[in-house]
Design a protein around this motif. Structure first.
Motif, PDB file in Angstrom:
ATOM      1  N   PHE A  71      -9.257 -12.824   1.726  1.00 32.62           N
ATOM      2  CA  PHE A  71      -8.166 -12.725   0.735  1.00 32.62           C
ATOM      3  C   PHE A  71      -7.410 -14.048   0.537  1.00 32.62           C
ATOM      4  CE2 PHE A  71      -8.158  -8.334   2.757  1.00 32.62           C
ATOM      5  CZ  PHE A  71      -8.975  -7.791   1.789  1.00 32.62           C
TER       6      PHE A  71
ATOM      7  N   HIS B  36      -9.795 -13.227   6.191  1.00 28.05           N
ATOM      8  CA  HIS B  36     -10.073 -14.504   5.527  1.00 28.05           C
ATOM      9  C   HIS B  36     -10.527 -14.354   4.083  1.00 28.05           C
ATOM     10  CE1 HIS B  36     -14.325 -13.845   6.754  1.00 28.05           C
ATOM     11  NE2 HIS B  36     -14.636 -14.742   5.826  1.00 28.05           N
TER      12      HIS B  36
ATOM     13  N   ASN C 166      -6.352 -13.758  21.766  1.00 25.25           N
ATOM     14  CA  ASN C 166      -5.088 -13.188  21.279  1.00 25.25           C
ATOM     15  C   ASN C 166      -5.272 -11.838  20.608  1.00 25.25           C
ATOM     16  OD1 ASN C 166      -4.019 -16.504  20.209  1.00 25.25           O
ATOM     17  ND2 ASN C 166      -3.703 -15.503  22.170  1.00 25.25           N
ATOM     18  N   ILE C 167      -5.765 -10.870  21.321  1.00 25.72           N
ATOM     19  CA  ILE C 167      -5.893  -9.530  20.728  1.00 25.72           C
ATOM     20  C   ILE C 167      -4.479  -9.009  20.453  1.00 25.72           C
ATOM     21  CG2 ILE C 167      -6.588  -7.147  21.242  1.00 25.72           C
ATOM     22  CD1 ILE C 167      -9.165  -8.302  22.352  1.00 25.72           C
TER      23      ILE C 167
ATOM     24  N   THR D  26      -4.024 -13.385   7.241  1.00 22.85           N
ATOM     25  CA  THR D  26      -4.610 -12.224   6.557  1.00 22.85           C
ATOM     26  C   THR D  26      -6.112 -12.295   6.819  1.00 22.85           C
ATOM     27  OG1 THR D  26      -5.158 -13.421   4.538  1.00 22.85           O
ATOM     28  CG2 THR D  26      -2.997 -12.390   4.588  1.00 22.85           C
TER      29      THR D  26
ATOM     30  N   GLY E 269      -8.654   0.602   7.495  1.00 23.91           N
ATOM     31  CA  GLY E 269      -8.012  -0.428   6.667  1.00 23.91           C
ATOM     32  C   GLY E 269      -8.007  -1.812   7.297  1.00 23.91           C
ATOM     33  N   GLN E 270      -8.216  -1.901   8.613  1.00 23.78           N
ATOM     34  CA  GLN E 270      -8.357  -3.235   9.216  1.00 23.78           C
ATOM     35  C   GLN E 270      -9.744  -3.767   8.851  1.00 23.78           C
ATOM     36  OE1 GLN E 270      -7.247  -3.488  13.373  1.00 23.78           O
ATOM     37  NE2 GLN E 270      -5.716  -1.891  13.128  1.00 23.78           N
TER      38      GLN E 270
ATOM     39  N   ARG F 112     -12.468  -5.774  17.937  1.00 22.79           N
ATOM     40  CA  ARG F 112     -12.951  -4.794  16.951  1.00 22.79           C
ATOM     41  C   ARG F 112     -14.381  -5.091  16.516  1.00 22.79           C
ATOM     42  NH1 ARG F 112      -7.961  -6.096  13.129  1.00 22.79           N
ATOM     43  NH2 ARG F 112      -8.747  -8.142  13.780  1.00 22.79           N
TER      44      ARG F 112
ATOM     45  N   GLU G 128       0.871  -1.188   0.000  1.00 24.24           N
ATOM     46  CA  GLU G 128       0.000   0.000   0.000  1.00 24.24           C
ATOM     47  C   GLU G 128       0.895   1.220   0.000  1.00 24.24           C
ATOM     48  OE1 GLU G 128      -3.006   0.158   3.190  1.00 24.24           O
ATOM     49  OE2 GLU G 128      -2.536  -1.947   3.562  1.00 24.24           O
TER      50      GLU G 128
ATOM     51  N   ILE H 260      -5.942 -17.623  10.810  1.00 26.50           N
ATOM     52  CA  ILE H 260      -7.058 -16.871  10.216  1.00 26.50           C
ATOM     53  C   ILE H 260      -8.401 -17.362  10.749  1.00 26.50           C
ATOM     54  CG2 ILE H 260      -8.197 -16.372   8.022  1.00 26.50           C
ATOM     55  CD1 ILE H 260      -5.371 -16.899   6.742  1.00 26.50           C
ATOM     56  N   LYS H 261      -9.198 -16.414  11.250  1.00 22.82           N
ATOM     57  CA  LYS H 261     -10.503 -16.759  11.801  1.00 22.82           C
ATOM     58  C   LYS H 261     -11.566 -16.467  10.746  1.00 22.82           C
ATOM     59  CE  LYS H 261      -8.765 -16.102  16.461  1.00 22.82           C
ATOM     60  NZ  LYS H 261      -8.544 -15.236  17.619  1.00 22.82           N
TER      61      LYS H 261
ATOM     62  N   ILE I  21      -4.767 -15.534  -2.569  1.00 20.64           N
ATOM     63  CA  ILE I  21      -3.342 -15.681  -2.230  1.00 20.64           C
ATOM     64  C   ILE I  21      -2.892 -17.116  -2.528  1.00 20.64           C
ATOM     65  CG2 ILE I  21      -1.699 -15.700  -0.292  1.00 20.64           C
ATOM     66  CD1 ILE I  21      -3.381 -13.397   0.935  1.00 20.64           C
TER      67      ILE I  21
ATOM     68  N   GLN J  63     -14.208  -9.404  10.705  1.00 22.60           N
ATOM     69  CA  GLN J  63     -14.466 -10.756  10.214  1.00 22.60           C
ATOM     70  C   GLN J  63     -15.892 -11.210  10.541  1.00 22.60           C
ATOM     71  OE1 GLN J  63     -11.450 -12.589   8.641  1.00 22.60           O
ATOM     72  NE2 GLN J  63     -11.446 -10.374   8.499  1.00 22.60           N
TER      73      GLN J  63
HETATM   74  P1  NAD Z   1      -6.638  -6.638   9.784  1.00 17.87           P
HETATM   75  O1  NAD Z   1      -8.073  -6.860  10.070  1.00 17.87           O
HETATM   76  O2  NAD Z   1      -5.933  -5.669  10.653  1.00 17.87           O
HETATM   77  O3  NAD Z   1      -6.537  -6.216   8.255  1.00 17.87           O
HETATM   78  C1  NAD Z   1      -5.430  -5.531   7.785  1.00 17.87           C
HETATM   79  C2  NAD Z   1      -4.480  -6.482   7.090  1.00 17.87           C
HETATM   80  O4  NAD Z   1      -5.067  -6.903   5.854  1.00 17.87           O
HETATM   81  C3  NAD Z   1      -3.172  -5.794   6.731  1.00 17.87           C
HETATM   82  O5  NAD Z   1      -2.118  -6.661   7.017  1.00 17.87           O
HETATM   83  C4  NAD Z   1      -3.306  -5.565   5.241  1.00 17.87           C
HETATM   84  O6  NAD Z   1      -2.063  -5.529   4.604  1.00 17.87           O
HETATM   85  C5  NAD Z   1      -4.103  -6.763   4.817  1.00 17.87           C
HETATM   86  N1  NAD Z   1      -4.796  -6.588   3.544  1.00 17.87           N
HETATM   87  C6  NAD Z   1      -5.577  -5.546   3.152  1.00 17.87           C
HETATM   88  N2  NAD Z   1      -6.002  -5.746   1.884  1.00 17.87           N
HETATM   89  C7  NAD Z   1      -5.494  -6.941   1.491  1.00 17.87           C
HETATM   90  C8  NAD Z   1      -5.598  -7.710   0.301  1.00 17.87           C
HETATM   91  N3  NAD Z   1      -6.303  -7.302  -0.744  1.00 17.87           N
HETATM   92  N4  NAD Z   1      -4.945  -8.886   0.245  1.00 17.87           N
HETATM   93  C9  NAD Z   1      -4.232  -9.338   1.301  1.00 17.87           C
HETATM   94  N5  NAD Z   1      -4.093  -8.659   2.451  1.00 17.87           N
HETATM   95  C10 NAD Z   1      -4.734  -7.474   2.540  1.00 17.87           C
HETATM   96  O7  NAD Z   1      -5.850  -8.016   9.819  1.00 17.87           O
HETATM   97  P2  NAD Z   1      -5.486  -8.884  11.108  1.00 17.87           P
HETATM   98  O8  NAD Z   1      -6.007  -8.278  12.372  1.00 17.87           O
HETATM   99  O9  NAD Z   1      -4.034  -9.188  10.987  1.00 17.87           O
HETATM  100  O10 NAD Z   1      -6.350 -10.208  10.880  1.00 17.87           O
HETATM  101  C11 NAD Z   1      -5.933 -11.277  10.060  1.00 17.87           C
HETATM  102  C12 NAD Z   1      -6.538 -12.557  10.583  1.00 17.87           C
HETATM  103  O11 NAD Z   1      -6.039 -12.781  11.904  1.00 17.87           O
HETATM  104  C13 NAD Z   1      -8.066 -12.519  10.711  1.00 17.87           C
HETATM  105  O12 NAD Z   1      -8.618 -13.752  10.359  1.00 17.87           O
HETATM  106  C14 NAD Z   1      -8.290 -12.249  12.175  1.00 17.87           C
HETATM  107  O13 NAD Z   1      -9.533 -12.763  12.645  1.00 17.87           O
HETATM  108  C15 NAD Z   1      -7.116 -13.000  12.783  1.00 17.87           C
HETATM  109  N6  NAD Z   1      -6.763 -12.527  14.122  1.00 17.87           N
HETATM  110  C16 NAD Z   1      -6.605 -11.209  14.387  1.00 17.87           C
HETATM  111  C17 NAD Z   1      -6.315 -10.805  15.681  1.00 17.87           C
HETATM  112  C18 NAD Z   1      -6.158  -9.358  16.059  1.00 17.87           C
HETATM  113  O14 NAD Z   1      -6.235  -9.036  17.246  1.00 17.87           O
HETATM  114  N7  NAD Z   1      -5.913  -8.457  15.101  1.00 17.87           N
HETATM  115  C19 NAD Z   1      -6.151 -11.765  16.676  1.00 17.87           C
HETATM  116  C20 NAD Z   1      -6.257 -13.100  16.362  1.00 17.87           C
HETATM  117  C21 NAD Z   1      -6.569 -13.474  15.066  1.00 17.87           C
END
Ligand code: NAD
Ligand code: 13P
Length: 312
Positions: free
Chosen positions: A61, A59, A115-116, A57, A260-261, A233, A6, A83-84, A65, A264
């Motif tokens: 996407f 889910h 795991n926040i 990432t 941008g986050q 969130r 980005e 990934i959840k 990938i 899910q």
């Molecule tokens: P996020 O919700 O913060 O989303 C942002 C991420 O998505 C960034 O890394 C960004 O680069 C990426 N992104 C945006 N557009 C994209 C695209 N087109 N292709 C690929 N990537 C793209 O992401 P997150 O919090 O890292 O969540 C990822 C997974 O981890 C989810 O399934 C979530 O449920 C899980 N998770 C998150 C947390 C948390 O606290 N954040 C904790 C445990 C599990």
């Protein structure tokens, strides 16, 4: 580390900023990454020498990938998914770890838990659960890799149970956020969490009879449900949705509040609803169904208690 590239408001690329500052300037500012972490915007080059791959990432996407990774991985590579979420295909629901294993022909474990991310980043103590199918040795290797004094990992042979816990709790967190936005208090929220946990377990066991009750008492189960319903969130955006009387969409609130986050819970609620309607299970899962109907504006936020408490 592969990074979805980005351009930041400063004009700098995200990967360049990560490599210059040794921190994720957009998504986790202020936290130093290990100096061995190099951001690479080229997916193929990021994976080419890897023999252990961590998928994390949003889910929606993953499928795109994985398609790009076909034929690009080293033989014998092991994967784990953090990934959840789930995908719903013509032939039925497909968990993300299965999508990864089937598309790439590799073994894939899962790691889920309370795991926040920003709490783990500052090394506050938490636990997590690794779920595996058959390959215990691979799961133990992942546990060794992830375990630190502030991050305790247990291993269970119930991949579907662990992954469904992490996936479904995001729908319950939306319900908990609605209750917060309606100022209904802690007793109501606890009731919604209990009903949600019960539906999570029943839905998981209907989809996969092998799912174990004990999995719901691991970090991936009740603990993740609690932390997400208190501090996640999905909860936060759902609270804002209810405070606005459902008049501003989840997409609009997500863009405004999360920069941008990705949420899910809303898409997972839609995916689960598709499964419930297709299989005729809607009446058995009033909470899971109602969350989707509220998210799409078919029911008002106040229905969360009225309908969910008609427990099947
Ligand atoms: P996020 O919700 O913060 O989303 C942002 C991420 O998505 C960034 O890394 C960004 O680069 C990426 N992104 C945006 N557009 C994209 C695209 N087109 N292709 C690929 N990537 C793209 O992401 P997150 O919090 O890292 O969540 C990822 C997974 O981890 C989810 O399934 C979530 O449920 C899980 N998770 C998150 C947390 C948390 O606290 N954040 C904790 C445990 C599990
Ligand atoms: P949220 O996506 O709701 O922030 O939940 C994060 C999480 O999964 C914590 O384990």
């Amino acid at each position: 580390m592969w990074v979805f590239e980005e351009t930041l408001p400063t004009g700098e690329k995200l990967s360049e900023c990560i490599n210059r500052a040794n921190e994720n300037c957009k998504y986790l500012p202020g936290i130093k990454l290990g100096t061995n972490v190099i951001a690479d915007p080229d997916l193929e080059s990021a994976v080419k020498d890897a023999d252990m791959l961590v998928f994390v990432t949003p889910h929606q996407f993953v499928e795109g990938i994985c398609k790009k990774l076909v034929g690009k991985l080293r033989p014998g590579v092991q994967a784990i998914s953090l990934i959840k979420g789930m995908e719903v295909k013509m032939e039925g629901p497909c968990m993300i770890s299965k999508l990864i294993s089937d598309t790439l022909g590799i073994n894939c474990c899962v790691l889920m838990g309370a795991n926040i991310a920003n709490e783990i980043a500052v090394e506050k103590f938490s636990e997590a659960t690794i779920g595996y199918r058959e390959d215990k040795e691979a799961a133990s290797r992942w546990a060794k890799l992830f375990t630190t004094p502030y991050f305790l990992v247990s291993v269970v042979e119930d991949i579907e149970g662990v992954e469904l816990c992490g996936t479904l709790k995001n729908i319950v967190a939306i319900a908990a956020g609605l209750v917060d936005g309606l100022d209904m208090g802690n007793n109501t929220k606890a009731a919604i969490m209990r009903i949600g946990l019960r539906e999570m377990r029943a839905f998981s066991k209907l989809l996969f009879p092998s799912v174990r009750d004990n999995t719901f008492f691991e970090s991936c189960g009740v603990a993740d449900l609690i932390t997400t319903c208190l501090g996640g969130r999905n909860r936060r955006v759902a609270e804002a949705f209810a405070r606005n009387g459902g008049k501003r969409s989840f997409d609009e609130l997500e863009a405004e509040m999360l920069h941008g986050q990705k949420l899910q819970g809303v898409s997972t609620a839609r995916e689960v609803y598709e499964v419930l309607t297709y299989r005729g299970w809607q009446e058995l899962f009033p909470l899971l169904s109602t969350v989707h109907e509220i998210c799409i504006g078919q029911l008002p936020p106040t229905s969360i208690v009225e309908y969910s408490s008609t427990e099947g």
